[in-house]
Design a protein around this motif. Structure first.
Motif, short mmCIF file in Angstrom:
data_model
loop_
_atom_site.label_atom_id
_atom_site.label_comp_id
_atom_site.label_asym_id
_atom_site.label_seq_id
_atom_site.Cartn_x
_atom_site.Cartn_y
_atom_site.Cartn_z
N GLY A 24 1.06 -0.92 0.23
CA GLY A 24 -0.21 0.04 -0.26
C GLY A 24 0.39 1.10 -0.17
O GLY A 24 0.35 2.24 0.54
N GLY A 25 2.36 1.16 -0.09
CA GLY A 25 2.77 2.38 -1.10
C GLY A 25 3.37 2.38 0.81
O GLY A 25 4.27 4.03 0.57
N ALA A 54 -5.00 -4.60 13.13
CA ALA A 54 -4.58 -5.08 12.45
C ALA A 54 -2.89 -6.17 12.73
O ALA A 54 -2.97 -6.12 13.81
N LYS A 55 -2.23 -6.93 12.18
CA LYS A 55 -1.26 -7.79 12.29
C LYS A 55 -0.51 -7.73 11.90
O LYS A 55 0.74 -8.36 11.75
N SER A 56 0.25 -6.47 11.55
CA SER A 56 1.19 -5.57 10.80
C SER A 56 1.26 -4.03 11.43
O SER A 56 0.04 -3.69 11.35
N VAL A 57 2.31 -3.63 11.42
CA VAL A 57 2.88 -2.00 11.97
C VAL A 57 3.77 -1.36 10.49
O VAL A 57 4.00 -1.87 10.17
N LEU A 58 3.04 -0.18 9.86
CA LEU A 58 3.84 0.32 9.34
C LEU A 58 5.02 1.05 9.57
O LEU A 58 4.53 1.90 11.13
N LEU A 59 5.76 1.31 9.14
CA LEU A 59 7.11 1.76 9.88
C LEU A 59 6.84 3.45 9.25
O LEU A 59 6.91 3.59 7.86
#
Length: 84
Positions: A24-25, A54-59
């Protein structure tokens, strides 16, 4: 022996960077690390809020940059004839 939690945070960010992926960019990583550490990384502005479905985080851009630097610092080795 006392624990240097800043170093724990740094190594965790480096490992998140190692296992990150593009979606997603943005750069994301699975949030399978200690919740207290993940919360501190969020407070430092390196990742999105880990408290979500969500199972992930955005860095963040800074998190990606800093994570790459830290990965090189903690895990990089110089090869003969090549810089890291």
């Amino acid at each position: 022996m006392a624990i240097d939690w800043d170093k724990v945070d740094e190594v965790t960010l480096a490992l998140l960077t190692l296992t990150s992926f593009q979606e997603g960019g943005g750069t994301r990583a699975w949030k399978g690390h200690d919740w207290d550490v993940m919360n501190r990384l969020h407070q430092k502005g390196w990742i999105s809020d880990p408290v979500s479905k969500a199972k992930s985080v955005l860095l963040s851009d800074e998190g990606v940059r800093r994570g790459q630097e830290l990965f090189d610092t903690y895990f990089g080795v110089e090869e003969k004839g090549r810089a890291r």
